[in-house]
Motif scaffolding. Structure first.
Motif, PDB file in Angstrom:
ATOM      1  N   SER A 173       0.754  -1.225   0.145  1.00  0.00           N
ATOM      2  CA  SER A 173      -0.085   0.038  -0.134  1.00  0.00           C
ATOM      3  C   SER A 173       0.941   1.222   0.054  1.00  0.00           C
ATOM      4  CB  SER A 173      -0.941  -0.124   1.414  1.00  0.00           C
ATOM      5  OG  SER A 173      -0.279   0.066   2.611  1.00  0.00           O
ATOM      6  N   GLN A 174       2.383   1.140   0.187  1.00  0.00           N
ATOM      7  CA  GLN A 174       3.020   2.403   0.130  1.00  0.00           C
ATOM      8  C   GLN A 174       3.839   2.638  -1.145  1.00  0.00           C
ATOM      9  OE1 GLN A 174       2.057   3.997   2.694  1.00  0.00           O
ATOM     10  NE2 GLN A 174       3.721   4.030   4.128  1.00  0.00           N
ATOM     11  N   LEU A 175       3.470   1.595  -2.066  1.00  0.00           N
ATOM     12  CA  LEU A 175       4.314   1.601  -3.191  1.00  0.00           C
ATOM     13  C   LEU A 175       3.378   1.848  -4.587  1.00  0.00           C
ATOM     14  CD1 LEU A 175       6.784  -1.311  -2.426  1.00  0.00           C
ATOM     15  CD2 LEU A 175       7.468   1.087  -2.963  1.00  0.00           C
ATOM     16  N   ALA A 176       3.939   2.574  -5.628  1.00  0.00           N
ATOM     17  CA  ALA A 176       3.075   2.615  -6.700  1.00  0.00           C
ATOM     18  C   ALA A 176       2.950   1.317  -7.440  1.00  0.00           C
ATOM     19  CB  ALA A 176       3.771   3.566  -7.765  1.00  0.00           C
ATOM     20  N   MET A 177       3.816   0.227  -7.316  1.00  0.00           N
ATOM     21  CA  MET A 177       3.747  -0.810  -7.837  1.00  0.00           C
ATOM     22  C   MET A 177       2.502  -1.953  -7.152  1.00  0.00           C
ATOM     23  SD  MET A 177       6.081  -0.285 -10.083  1.00  0.00           S
ATOM     24  CE  MET A 177       7.690   0.778 -10.098  1.00  0.00           C
ATOM     25  N   GLY A 178       2.513  -1.297  -6.045  1.00  0.00           N
ATOM     26  CA  GLY A 178       1.504  -2.399  -5.213  1.00  0.00           C
ATOM     27  C   GLY A 178       0.104  -2.168  -5.888  1.00  0.00           C
ATOM     28  N   ALA A 179      -0.250  -1.437  -6.941  1.00  0.00           N
ATOM     29  CA  ALA A 179      -1.309  -1.286  -7.659  1.00  0.00           C
ATOM     30  C   ALA A 179      -1.256  -2.279  -8.921  1.00  0.00           C
ATOM     31  CB  ALA A 179      -1.769  -0.020  -8.318  1.00  0.00           C
ATOM     32  N   ALA A 180      -0.148  -2.630  -9.295  1.00  0.00           N
ATOM     33  CA  ALA A 180      -0.033  -3.578 -10.529  1.00  0.00           C
ATOM     34  C   ALA A 180       0.125  -5.032  -9.822  1.00  0.00           C
ATOM     35  CB  ALA A 180       1.346  -3.344 -11.241  1.00  0.00           C
ATOM     36  N   PHE A 181       0.975  -5.341  -8.744  1.00  0.00           N
ATOM     37  CA  PHE A 181       0.951  -6.715  -8.529  1.00  0.00           C
ATOM     38  C   PHE A 181       1.100  -7.001  -7.015  1.00  0.00           C
ATOM     39  CE2 PHE A 181       5.663  -6.677  -7.627  1.00  0.00           C
ATOM     40  CZ  PHE A 181       5.960  -5.778  -8.607  1.00  0.00           C
ATOM     41  N   GLY A 182       0.714  -5.980  -6.102  1.00  0.00           N
ATOM     42  CA  GLY A 182       0.886  -5.864  -4.976  1.00  0.00           C
ATOM     43  C   GLY A 182      -0.334  -6.563  -4.226  1.00  0.00           C
ATOM     44  N   VAL A 183      -0.088  -6.865  -2.744  1.00  0.00           N
ATOM     45  CA  VAL A 183      -1.307  -7.546  -1.954  1.00  0.00           C
ATOM     46  C   VAL A 183      -2.280  -6.485  -1.697  1.00  0.00           C
ATOM     47  CG1 VAL A 183      -1.713  -8.727   0.135  1.00  0.00           C
ATOM     48  CG2 VAL A 183       0.266  -9.291  -0.915  1.00  0.00           C
ATOM     49  N   LEU A 184      -1.934  -5.300  -1.479  1.00  0.00           N
ATOM     50  CA  LEU A 184      -2.799  -4.230  -1.055  1.00  0.00           C
ATOM     51  C   LEU A 184      -2.451  -3.113  -1.967  1.00  0.00           C
ATOM     52  CD1 LEU A 184      -5.198  -3.463   0.893  1.00  0.00           C
ATOM     53  CD2 LEU A 184      -3.557  -2.489   2.501  1.00  0.00           C
ATOM     54  N   PRO A 185      -3.268  -2.554  -2.694  1.00  0.00           N
ATOM     55  CA  PRO A 185      -2.819  -1.407  -3.541  1.00  0.00           C
ATOM     56  C   PRO A 185      -3.079   0.010  -2.622  1.00  0.00           C
ATOM     57  CG  PRO A 185      -5.149  -2.099  -3.974  1.00  0.00           C
ATOM     58  CD  PRO A 185      -4.611  -3.147  -3.106  1.00  0.00           C
ATOM     59  N   PRO A 186      -2.104   1.040  -3.113  1.00  0.00           N
ATOM     60  CA  PRO A 186      -2.477   2.131  -2.349  1.00  0.00           C
ATOM     61  C   PRO A 186      -3.583   2.802  -2.174  1.00  0.00           C
ATOM     62  CG  PRO A 186      -0.432   2.201  -3.882  1.00  0.00           C
ATOM     63  CD  PRO A 186      -1.391   1.180  -4.327  1.00  0.00           C
ATOM     64  N   PRO A 187      -4.051   3.267  -0.928  1.00  0.00           N
ATOM     65  CA  PRO A 187      -5.503   3.886  -0.833  1.00  0.00           C
ATOM     66  C   PRO A 187      -5.876   4.825  -1.769  1.00  0.00           C
ATOM     67  CG  PRO A 187      -4.054   4.471   0.986  1.00  0.00           C
ATOM     68  CD  PRO A 187      -3.324   3.325   0.012  1.00  0.00           C
ATOM     69  N   GLN A 188      -4.796   5.703  -2.125  1.00  0.00           N
ATOM     70  CA  GLN A 188      -5.052   6.909  -3.105  1.00  0.00           C
ATOM     71  C   GLN A 188      -3.998   6.866  -4.166  1.00  0.00           C
ATOM     72  OE1 GLN A 188      -5.353  10.153  -0.429  1.00  0.00           O
ATOM     73  NE2 GLN A 188      -7.680   9.967  -0.230  1.00  0.00           N
ATOM     74  N   GLN A 189      -4.179   7.234  -5.263  1.00  0.00           N
ATOM     75  CA  GLN A 189      -3.230   7.459  -6.315  1.00  0.00           C
ATOM     76  C   GLN A 189      -2.805   9.045  -6.299  1.00  0.00           C
ATOM     77  OE1 GLN A 189      -2.195   5.097  -8.704  1.00  0.00           O
ATOM     78  NE2 GLN A 189      -3.716   3.681  -7.315  1.00  0.00           N
ATOM     79  N   VAL A 190      -1.525   9.017  -6.699  1.00  0.00           N
ATOM     80  CA  VAL A 190      -0.848  10.439  -6.574  1.00  0.00           C
ATOM     81  C   VAL A 190      -1.338  11.306  -7.629  1.00  0.00           C
ATOM     82  CG1 VAL A 190       1.354  11.397  -6.817  1.00  0.00           C
ATOM     83  CG2 VAL A 190       1.077   9.362  -5.434  1.00  0.00           C
ATOM     84  N   ASP A 191      -1.675  12.496  -7.468  1.00  0.00           N
ATOM     85  CA  ASP A 191      -1.828  13.483  -8.527  1.00  0.00           C
ATOM     86  C   ASP A 191      -0.821  13.825  -9.121  1.00  0.00           C
ATOM     87  OD1 ASP A 191      -2.687  15.918 -10.004  1.00  0.00           O
ATOM     88  OD2 ASP A 191      -4.477  15.890  -8.833  1.00  0.00           O
ATOM     89  N   VAL A 192      -0.705  13.381 -10.397  1.00  0.00           N
ATOM     90  CA  VAL A 192       0.510  13.691 -11.307  1.00  0.00           C
ATOM     91  C   VAL A 192       0.796  15.210 -11.334  1.00  0.00           C
ATOM     92  CG1 VAL A 192       1.877  13.273 -13.464  1.00  0.00           C
ATOM     93  CG2 VAL A 192       0.206  11.513 -12.601  1.00  0.00           C
ATOM     94  N   ASP A 193      -0.264  15.926 -11.718  1.00  0.00           N
ATOM     95  CA  ASP A 193       0.050  17.231 -11.852  1.00  0.00           C
ATOM     96  C   ASP A 193       0.568  18.017 -10.793  1.00  0.00           C
ATOM     97  OD1 ASP A 193      -0.866  17.197 -14.492  1.00  0.00           O
ATOM     98  OD2 ASP A 193      -3.118  17.453 -13.901  1.00  0.00           O
ATOM     99  N   ILE A 194       0.098  17.471  -9.293  1.00  0.00           N
ATOM    100  CA  ILE A 194       0.510  18.156  -8.080  1.00  0.00           C
ATOM    101  C   ILE A 194       2.135  17.553  -7.770  1.00  0.00           C
ATOM    102  CG2 ILE A 194       0.195  18.475  -5.744  1.00  0.00           C
ATOM    103  CD1 ILE A 194      -2.819  18.150  -6.292  1.00  0.00           C
ATOM    104  N   ALA A 195       2.144  16.111  -8.193  1.00  0.00           N
ATOM    105  CA  ALA A 195       3.414  15.542  -7.692  1.00  0.00           C
ATOM    106  C   ALA A 195       4.679  16.023  -8.387  1.00  0.00           C
ATOM    107  CB  ALA A 195       3.100  14.122  -7.651  1.00  0.00           C
ATOM    108  N   THR A 196       4.394  16.448  -9.661  1.00  0.00           N
ATOM    109  CA  THR A 196       5.438  16.608 -10.436  1.00  0.00           C
ATOM    110  C   THR A 196       6.223  17.743 -10.277  1.00  0.00           C
ATOM    111  OG1 THR A 196       4.229  15.220 -12.375  1.00  0.00           O
ATOM    112  CG2 THR A 196       6.272  16.755 -12.999  1.00  0.00           C
ATOM    113  N   HIS A 197       7.564  17.601 -10.148  1.00  0.00           N
ATOM    114  CA  HIS A 197       8.379  19.193  -9.983  1.00  0.00           C
ATOM    115  C   HIS A 197       9.742  18.915 -10.798  1.00  0.00           C
ATOM    116  CE1 HIS A 197       6.071  20.346  -6.471  1.00  0.00           C
ATOM    117  NE2 HIS A 197       5.917  18.912  -6.028  1.00  0.00           N
ATOM    118  N   ILE A 198       9.922  19.633 -11.524  1.00  0.00           N
ATOM    119  CA  ILE A 198      11.233  19.741 -12.495  1.00  0.00           C
ATOM    120  C   ILE A 198      12.017  20.929 -12.356  1.00  0.00           C
ATOM    121  CG2 ILE A 198      11.934  19.586 -14.920  1.00  0.00           C
ATOM    122  CD1 ILE A 198       9.471  18.254 -15.391  1.00  0.00           C
TER     123      ILE A 198
END
Length: 286
Positions: A173-198
């Motif tokens: 539930s703490q890893l983005a990969m948890g949604a792909a093949f984890g036991v427990l997917p993250p409770p919330q997805q990260v908002d890409v627009d907010i999370a992206t910093h360059i």
């Protein structure tokens, strides 16, 4: 003096290795193209680490998977971190894995890395306030040289994360990969627009420092390198951190052997933002 790397297109052995990892972990293709690094001398390695995220409180996925043996209903699940560092050692690629005090000797992880054609030439464990840190120095078994190919680096990253999910399912539930093949997917997805910093900053007269932070996903390292080199910017050494749901990349980059000028910095930033943006629907009207 630390060695560094520049990008060159190639296909072959490492592409086959990564495709094998893809089939094992995701049962599908997620990478676009095959890219590798070649050696080129530079100087001035950077050892700055990225800022850490705070741990969150979530229900425990598996009490038996936690080494402390606690049977409480809830637990403070630390943020899993995987750091792939090309800067700090001139002869080896350094991989650091942290998951609070829950990690054991990681013998299965080291065996999985050997299956990718790698040697773990040295390993050590140290403790600090954030928990137990397992650090490996890795080289290619056939050449004895450090790993610099983006596809093989991504295969290393996904192999480590897969093993963490297998032996510590509460990390799912703490890893983005948890949604792909984890036991427990993250409770919330990260908002890409907010999370992206360059950011792009000067790093001496001959190169610049590019920092990218965004929502993590499979194949992100390879795709970032492709986007950068598609606009004729050379990627030298760097560091790629997986920190929970986020990926944080630090690349030393240059254009024709010089630091990137301001107009090209803007092009680079906008290209990466466009690539990392939230997907739009195909039926949008213009």
């Amino acid at each position: 003096m630390a060695s560094s790397v520049h990008l060159a297109v190639h296909c072959g052995y490492y592409s086959d290795k990564l495709k094998a990892v893809e089939r094992t972990l995701f049962n599908g293709d997620f990478l676009k193209g095959s890219f590798g690094f070649g050696a080129k001398p530079i100087c001035g390695a950077h050892s700055r680490r990225f800022p850490s995220s705070a741990a969150t409180i979530i229900p425990r996925a598996s009490a038996t998977a936690v080494e402390d043996g606690s049977n409480s209903e809830t637990d403070t699940i630390p943020t899993p971190k995987v750091i792939i560092d090309l800067d700090s050692d001139p002869d080896a690629t350094v991989v650091e894995i942290t998951f609070g005090d829950r990690l054991g000797a990681l013998l299965d992880t080291m065996n999985a890395l050997k299956n990718l054609g790698l040697n773990v030439v040295k390993a050590n464990v140290y403790l600090d306030s954030s928990g137990k840190h397992n650090k490996f120095a890795i080289t290619k078994a056939d050449t004895g040289r450090k790993v610099e190919d983006p596809e093989l680096l991504e295969a290393i990253r996904l192999t480590i994360i897969n093993n963490m999910l297998e032996y510590h399912p509460e990390s799912s539930s703490q890893l983005a990969m948890g949604a792909a093949f984890g036991v427990l997917p993250p409770p919330q997805q990260v908002d890409v627009d907010i999370a992206t910093h360059i950011t792009v900053s000067d790093d001496g007269p001959d190169r610049s420092l590019l920092y990218v932070e965004s929502a993590d996903r499979p194949g992100l390292l390879v795709d970032l390198v492709k986007i950068i080199t598609d606009i004729n910017i050379a990627v030298e050494s760097g560091e790629f951190d997986t920190e929970g749901l986020l990926a944080k990349a630090k690349f030393h980059v240059s254009y024709r052997g010089k630091a990137i000028i301001k107009p090209l910095q803007l092009v680079l930033s906008n290209s990466l933002r466009y690539f990392l943006r939230r997907p739009t629907t195909e039926d949008a009207s213009f």
